[in-house]
Design a protein around this motif. Structure first.
Motif, PDB file in Angstrom:
ATOM      1  N   LEU A 150       5.187   2.862  -0.024  1.00 21.56           N
ATOM      2  CA  LEU A 150       4.031   2.082   0.412  1.00 21.56           C
ATOM      3  C   LEU A 150       4.399   1.227   1.628  1.00 21.56           C
ATOM      4  CD1 LEU A 150       1.123   1.160   0.010  1.00 21.56           C
ATOM      5  CD2 LEU A 150       1.943  -0.519  -1.672  1.00 21.56           C
ATOM      6  N   THR A 171       4.831   3.523   4.661  1.00 18.28           N
ATOM      7  CA  THR A 171       3.569   4.078   5.144  1.00 18.28           C
ATOM      8  C   THR A 171       2.734   3.004   5.833  1.00 18.28           C
ATOM      9  OG1 THR A 171       3.606   5.543   3.242  1.00 18.28           O
ATOM     10  CG2 THR A 171       1.543   5.407   4.455  1.00 18.28           C
ATOM     11  N   ALA A 172       2.617   1.850   5.181  1.00 22.08           N
ATOM     12  CA  ALA A 172       1.728   0.816   5.705  1.00 22.08           C
ATOM     13  C   ALA A 172       2.303   0.131   6.939  1.00 22.08           C
ATOM     14  CB  ALA A 172       1.447  -0.220   4.610  1.00 22.08           C
ATOM     15  N   THR A 199       6.948   9.929   4.474  1.00 16.92           N
ATOM     16  CA  THR A 199       5.800   9.074   4.806  1.00 16.92           C
ATOM     17  C   THR A 199       5.355   9.240   6.256  1.00 16.92           C
ATOM     18  OG1 THR A 199       7.144   7.230   5.625  1.00 16.92           O
ATOM     19  CG2 THR A 199       6.698   7.285   3.258  1.00 16.92           C
ATOM     20  N   THR A 217       1.923  -9.603   5.017  1.00 17.72           N
ATOM     21  CA  THR A 217       2.491  -8.257   4.858  1.00 17.72           C
ATOM     22  C   THR A 217       2.140  -7.681   3.491  1.00 17.72           C
ATOM     23  OG1 THR A 217       4.323  -9.010   6.220  1.00 17.72           O
ATOM     24  CG2 THR A 217       4.613  -6.914   5.105  1.00 17.72           C
ATOM     25  N   GLN A 253      -1.400  -6.672   3.492  1.00 19.37           N
ATOM     26  CA  GLN A 253      -1.571  -5.406   4.218  1.00 19.37           C
ATOM     27  C   GLN A 253      -1.231  -4.216   3.308  1.00 19.37           C
ATOM     28  OE1 GLN A 253       0.712  -5.628   7.853  1.00 19.37           O
ATOM     29  NE2 GLN A 253       0.302  -3.484   8.366  1.00 19.37           N
ATOM     30  N   LEU A 254      -0.191  -4.349   2.537  1.00 19.13           N
ATOM     31  CA  LEU A 254       0.203  -3.276   1.615  1.00 19.13           C
ATOM     32  C   LEU A 254      -0.845  -3.106   0.512  1.00 19.13           C
ATOM     33  CD1 LEU A 254       2.864  -3.336   3.134  1.00 19.13           C
ATOM     34  CD2 LEU A 254       4.080  -3.352   0.959  1.00 19.13           C
ATOM     35  N   LYS A 273      -3.963  -3.666   0.649  1.00 21.28           N
ATOM     36  CA  LYS A 273      -5.218  -3.105   1.168  1.00 21.28           C
ATOM     37  C   LYS A 273      -5.054  -1.659   1.633  1.00 21.28           C
ATOM     38  CE  LYS A 273      -7.700  -6.419   0.202  1.00 21.28           C
ATOM     39  NZ  LYS A 273      -8.363  -6.094  -1.064  1.00 21.28           N
ATOM     40  N   HIS A 274      -3.838  -1.166   1.725  1.00 15.56           N
ATOM     41  CA  HIS A 274      -3.634   0.201   2.215  1.00 15.56           C
ATOM     42  C   HIS A 274      -4.150   1.209   1.176  1.00 15.56           C
ATOM     43  CE1 HIS A 274      -1.696   3.857   3.584  1.00 15.56           C
ATOM     44  NE2 HIS A 274      -1.563   3.259   4.754  1.00 15.56           N
ATOM     45  N   ALA A 283      -2.093   2.301  -1.776  1.00 13.75           N
ATOM     46  CA  ALA A 283      -1.853   1.367  -2.888  1.00 13.75           C
ATOM     47  C   ALA A 283      -2.669   1.772  -4.119  1.00 13.75           C
ATOM     48  CB  ALA A 283      -2.194  -0.064  -2.469  1.00 13.75           C
TER      49      ALA A 283
END
Ligand SMILES: *Cc1c(COP(=O)(O)O)cnc(C)c1O
Length: 432
Positions: A149, A152-153, A183, A295, A298-299, A301-302, A305
């Motif tokens: 994750l 990727t993010a 990723t 940060t 952000q993860l 909301k990816h 997730a």
């Protein structure tokens, strides 16, 4: 019996299914599962391994009295985190939490407003309370998922800088570099197997750098002419640092001085720390992401997730593990006192000897296992039996897994709750 006679003697499926002794199993497992077990038993009759009259008993034995085929194991290996045995055994609090959350539960619901609430908020709050240096936290499926994750993010299509000394294989053929490459992020390796310095990292920095990855080499140790760069130094380079501590210690553990912990690495300046939930933390399988608020957000909301999220049972067990005042079984096994272990081994061996079992007590070190503190020995004692016991104990009831060493079967009480000593003795006696 001749082959044709055997075939004729096989009881018909409908006759077996109608047997009243299988009525309860029918209700419990359903017709399909039952039929499969009957077919397997019929096959055994055909091959001559089972007498026709034994089919119903064989079906009951196959299905067992357990609701799943996973059997509880008495871990007498002395390996605290045994990956093949499910890593961390859960605490009583975590086990109770799972049972309570099994039905409908307010995992994503606010009972006061009747509206939707943030999923797993209590688990992340418990994590933040345990790690004050973390502004926010996220729980995903496992440690590998946390890394994927983050990669990727934060770095898809960009560069992740990592030391050649930290390209770890986690186990079962899974390698962190391959995981990261999957990723779409590009790995930029720096330094050598034994030595990497800050200039190696600095030289690799560029506009397309996603982050610097620091991986704790959790299941091996390199000694001799070595150097590695600390999180504190890496944090000074001005790009995000993602630090994988692996084993899941949230705070420093004095008895494991070489194991990094989330609080310390975040305090040193790591942007986020990733870790496993079912290693030294002693909880359910989970992956943790802790660190800087933006940060972690952000993860969270990816889109990925959502694919890596954990279920209500994991959230319940994880929160209970963190908030319960009682030490986890992992903590207990790690800190088991050698004299107490000796007294238990003595008593077990004495009782076995009284029943004619050839048992003696030998010094035997336990290990952390599960990719943690590879060099640490945990001094203790074990009961030594003739090697032939190893297999008999594995297939017995309860299932006991010991350690075969120098032609003997060692039973280390470290990872067995002392309330189970009697069951262990009975299991050995049943094999005698
Ligand atoms: C164990 C480990 C992982 C993988 O964690 P899982 O929870 O097994 O997915 C990743 N990195 C390190 C350093 C580890 O020790």
């Amino acid at each position: 019996m001749a082959r044709t006679d055997l075939r004729r003697a096989v009881p018909r499926t409908d006759v077996v299914l109608a047997d009243p002794r299988l009525a309860e199993a029918h209700t419990r497992f359903g017709r399909e599962v039952l039929k499969r077990a009957v077919h397997a038993a019929q096959q055994e009759v055909r091959s001559g391994a089972l007498v026709p009259e034994g089919v119903v008993e064989a079906v009951l034995a196959t299905l067992g009295r357990r609701p799943s085929s996973l059997r509880p194991v008495l871990n007498a290996t002395g390996v605290v985190l045994h990956t093949n045995l499910g890593r961390a055994p859960l605490s009583a609090a975590a086990t109770e939490a799972i049972t309570l959350a099994a039905g409908y539960t307010d995992v994503e619901y606010d009972v006061h407003t009747g509206a939707r609430a943030r999923r797993g908020a209590a688990a992340t709050t418990a994590l933040r309370n345990a790690v004050p240096a973390a502004q926010d936290a996220l729980v995903v499926n496992n440690g590998a998922a946390a890394l994927v994750l983050a990669a990727t993010a934060l770095a898809a299509g960009r560069k992740i800088i990592v030391s050649r000394g930290e390209l770890v294989e986690i186990g079962d053929g899974f390698r962190i570099p391959e995981l990261i490459a999957s990723t779409g992020a590009r790995l930029h390796e720096v330094g050598t197997t034994n030595r990497t310095n800050i200039a190696d990292y600095a030289a690799a920095l560029g506009p397309d750098t996603g982050f610097i990855l620091k991986v704790h080499p959790s299941n091996f140790a390199v000694r001799g002419f070595t150097s590695a760069v600390s999180v504190r130094e890496l944090a000074g380079l001005g790009v995000p640092v993602v630090a994988d501590i692996g084993s899941g210690l949230l705070r420093p553990e004095p008895s494991l001085p070489t194991e990094p912990d989330a609080q310390s690495w975040l305090a040193e300046g790591a942007t986020v720390v990733t870790a496993s939930g079912d290693k030294l933390l002693g909880g359910p399988q989970a992956g943790l992401v802790l660190g800087e608020g933006e940060t972690v957000h952000q993860l969270r909301k990816h889109p990925l997730a959502r694919a890596l999220r954990v279920d209500k049972l994991t959230l319940a067990a994880f929160e209970a593990t963190l908030t319960s005042a009682e030490p986890t079984p992992v903590t207990r096994a790690l800190h088991a006192d050698a004299d107490t272990l000796r007294a238990r081994a003595d008593r077990i061996a004495r009782e076995l000897a009284q029943h004619g079992v050839c048992a003696e007590v030998v010094a035997s070190d336990g290990v952390v296992g599960g990719g943690g503190a590879p060099e640490e020995r945990l001094p203790g004692w074990a009961v030594a039996l003739p090697q032939a016991y190893a297999e008999l104990l594995r297939v017995g009831e309860p299932c006991v897994v010991g350690r075969v060493e120098d032609g003997r079967c060692l039973l280390d009480p470290r990872c067995i709750p002392d309330s189970d000593d009697e069951r262990l003795i009975l299991a050995v006696r049943a094999c005698a």
